[in-house]
Design an enzyme around this catalytic site. Structure first.
Site, PDB file in Angstrom:
ATOM      1  N   ARG A  14      82.973  76.860 -25.159  1.00 30.68           N
ATOM      2  CA  ARG A  14      82.277  77.812 -26.017  1.00 30.68           C
ATOM      3  C   ARG A  14      82.692  79.197 -25.541  1.00 30.68           C
ATOM      4  NH1 ARG A  14      75.770  78.058 -26.192  1.00 30.68           N
ATOM      5  NH2 ARG A  14      76.239  78.824 -24.098  1.00 30.68           N
ATOM      6  N   TYR A  26      53.979  68.301 -52.019  1.00 36.95           N
ATOM      7  CA  TYR A  26      55.158  68.568 -52.851  1.00 36.95           C
ATOM      8  C   TYR A  26      56.054  67.338 -52.960  1.00 36.95           C
ATOM      9  CZ  TYR A  26      54.374  73.621 -52.892  1.00 36.95           C
ATOM     10  OH  TYR A  26      53.862  74.866 -53.077  1.00 36.95           O
ATOM     11  N   MET A  39      54.768  75.499 -46.763  1.00 35.14           N
ATOM     12  CA  MET A  39      54.965  76.786 -46.091  1.00 35.14           C
ATOM     13  C   MET A  39      53.753  77.204 -45.252  1.00 35.14           C
ATOM     14  SD  MET A  39      56.030  80.501 -47.633  1.00 35.14           S
ATOM     15  CE  MET A  39      57.507  79.918 -48.453  1.00 35.14           C
ATOM     16  N   LYS A  63      65.753  85.281 -23.076  1.00 32.30           N
ATOM     17  CA  LYS A  63      66.340  85.596 -24.390  1.00 32.30           C
ATOM     18  C   LYS A  63      65.464  85.033 -25.506  1.00 32.30           C
ATOM     19  CE  LYS A  63      69.298  81.515 -23.897  1.00 32.30           C
ATOM     20  NZ  LYS A  63      70.644  81.051 -23.502  1.00 32.30           N
TER      21      LYS A  63
HETATM   22  C1  LIG Z   1      70.334  80.161 -22.393  1.00 33.48           C
HETATM   23  C2  LIG Z   1      71.161  80.093 -21.185  1.00 33.48           C
HETATM   24  C3  LIG Z   1      70.645  79.567 -19.996  1.00 33.48           C
HETATM   25  C4  LIG Z   1      69.282  78.898 -19.923  1.00 33.48           C
HETATM   26  O1  LIG Z   1      69.350  77.615 -20.495  1.00 33.48           O
HETATM   27  P1  LIG Z   1      68.126  76.580 -20.434  1.00 33.48           P
HETATM   28  O2  LIG Z   1      68.693  75.329 -20.962  1.00 33.48           O
HETATM   29  O3  LIG Z   1      67.078  77.161 -21.338  1.00 33.48           O
HETATM   30  O4  LIG Z   1      67.681  76.518 -19.035  1.00 33.48           O
HETATM   31  C5  LIG Z   1      71.429  79.629 -18.870  1.00 33.48           C
HETATM   32  N1  LIG Z   1      72.671  80.155 -18.910  1.00 33.48           N
HETATM   33  C6  LIG Z   1      73.207  80.671 -20.042  1.00 33.48           C
HETATM   34  C7  LIG Z   1      74.584  81.223 -20.016  1.00 33.48           C
HETATM   35  C8  LIG Z   1      72.483  80.637 -21.212  1.00 33.48           C
HETATM   36  O5  LIG Z   1      73.019  81.118 -22.337  1.00 33.48           O
END
Ligand SMILES: *Cc1c(COP(=O)(O)O)cnc(C)c1O
Length: 362
Positions: free
Chosen positions: A130, A254, A302, A35
């Protein structure tokens, strides 16, 4: 022509990290999490390097579509599941497996004219609060999911809140709550993110879901991945575009708040928060100049970052500055930015040129 601000992506490291993960998890299958543009490493770079993954896992339909575009024909999992009817249609088109974590998604499945092939991943909330159904509803939602999906197989899954801390009892508690809930249900089980792969072998089960460790990064500082035999896949580099002598007591950058503690050469690197190098970095945060450490002076802007070159009399314009990666773990840098390493690697912006080092052909 672009400036030499580059993220070097080492596909051999990705290959070696996947092999290392496999050696850690034995016969568990590996769902490689790609992702967020493969954690900032570029999905188009990473997907071909993961040709022998058991599953690729993404967060969104758009990411799933791109995995197919880059040639992935294997199992594909959408971790957030569908948010609307269009996403179910897209999941059919791209042959995505869906996570189902909420009653609203069961309703979407019920109303959809066509459903993707299973298996379906039923997500339980084992304590993180969550996503996921409460564990005491597993019986009814499992039955409902089987019914609406036409008896497709169900994979039971959950997610850990604190697996990055091996001493935290929460992971064992989540594991125990999950096991009590799924006792008696058939089907595969998936729990472990990277931190759990590293710290809780009892959680590996049928399918692990490592993300960050695949990229050679530890979920947190203090648990170096090098000791696990993992190798960082991204090295972020820029060039020194100026070196200026600045007198003691004079400000840099800055706000004119940070002042030189002595007469010193100040190097200016062509990278800033517009490239994803965090503005929150504190004075003294490390960089490598030609492989040796130096520290920031003045705030990150930046496009540019200023560096105390007192201990680098040999440095010259055009020299390479390493911001993180090989020789300077991003986990360490994250602690200087009040950030986690995930944010840093995911935050590299499109302005940074990606230079891909191919896998070694062996
Ligand atoms: C992002 C995610 C992972 C991977 O997590 P890492 O900490 O990057 O290994 C695994 N399971 C779910 C449901 C996730 O959202």
């Amino acid at each position: 022509m672009s400036r030499n601000t580059i993220a070097r992506i080492d596909l051999s490291a990705i290959r070696a990290n996947l092999a290392r993960i496999r050696s850690m998890v034995g016969s568990s299958r590996v769902a490689c999490v790609v992702k967020a543009d493969a954690y900032g490493h570029g999905l188009s770079n990473i997907v071909p390097a993961l040709h022998d993954a058991d599953v690729l896992a993404v967060a969104t339909v758009g990411e799933a579509e791109r995995c197919r575009q880059y040639g992935w024909s294997g199992r594909l999992l959408m971790l957030e599941g569908p948010a609307n009817a269009d996403e179910i249609r897209a999941a059919c088109e791209h042959r995505c497996e869906l996570v189902i974590h909420h009653a609203s998604q069961l309703k979407l499945l019920e109303r959809a004219p066509r459903l993707p092939q299973g298996p379906y991943w039923l997500k339980l909330d084992s304590g993180m609060h969550r996503l996921g159904f409460p564990t005491d509803q597993v019986g009814t939602v499992h039955a409902a999911l089987r019914r609406v999906s036409g008896d497709q197989p169900v994979i039971l899954m959950s997610h850990f809140a604190c697996a990055d801390d091996p001493a935290n009892p929460m992971t064992q508690e989540q594991l125990a709550r999950f096991d009590r809930a799924v006792n008696g249900f058939e089907g595969e089980v998936s729990l472990a993110n990277s931190a759990a792969v590293m710290n809780f072998p009892a959680s590996h089960r049928d399918i692990v879901r490592p993300g960050i460790m695949l990229y050679g990064v530890s979920p947190r500082a203090g648990q170096p991945v090098a000791s696990l035999g993992l190798k960082p896949a991204m090295t972020l580099q820029a060039e020194l575009v100026a070196i200026n002598q600045v007198a003691r007591g004079e400000p840099v950058g800055y706000g004119a708040e940070q002042r030189c503690p002595r007469d010193m050469p100040v190097g200016v690197a062509a990278i800033g928060y517009g490239d994803g190098y965090p503005r929150g970095l504190r004075q003294g945060a490390p960089v490598l100049i030609n492989g040796r450490r130096a520290g920031l002076i003045g705030p990150v802007s930046m496009d540019l970052t200023t560096i105390d070159l007192s201990d680098h009399p040999e440095a010259s314009v055009g020299d390479t500055v390493t911001l993180w990666g090989e020789g300077l773990p991003v986990e360490e840098l994250a602690t200087w930015a009040n950030a986690i390493p995930y944010e840093l690697i995911c935050g590299v912006t499109a302005r940074v040129h990606m230079q891909v080092l191919p896998e070694f052909i062996s």
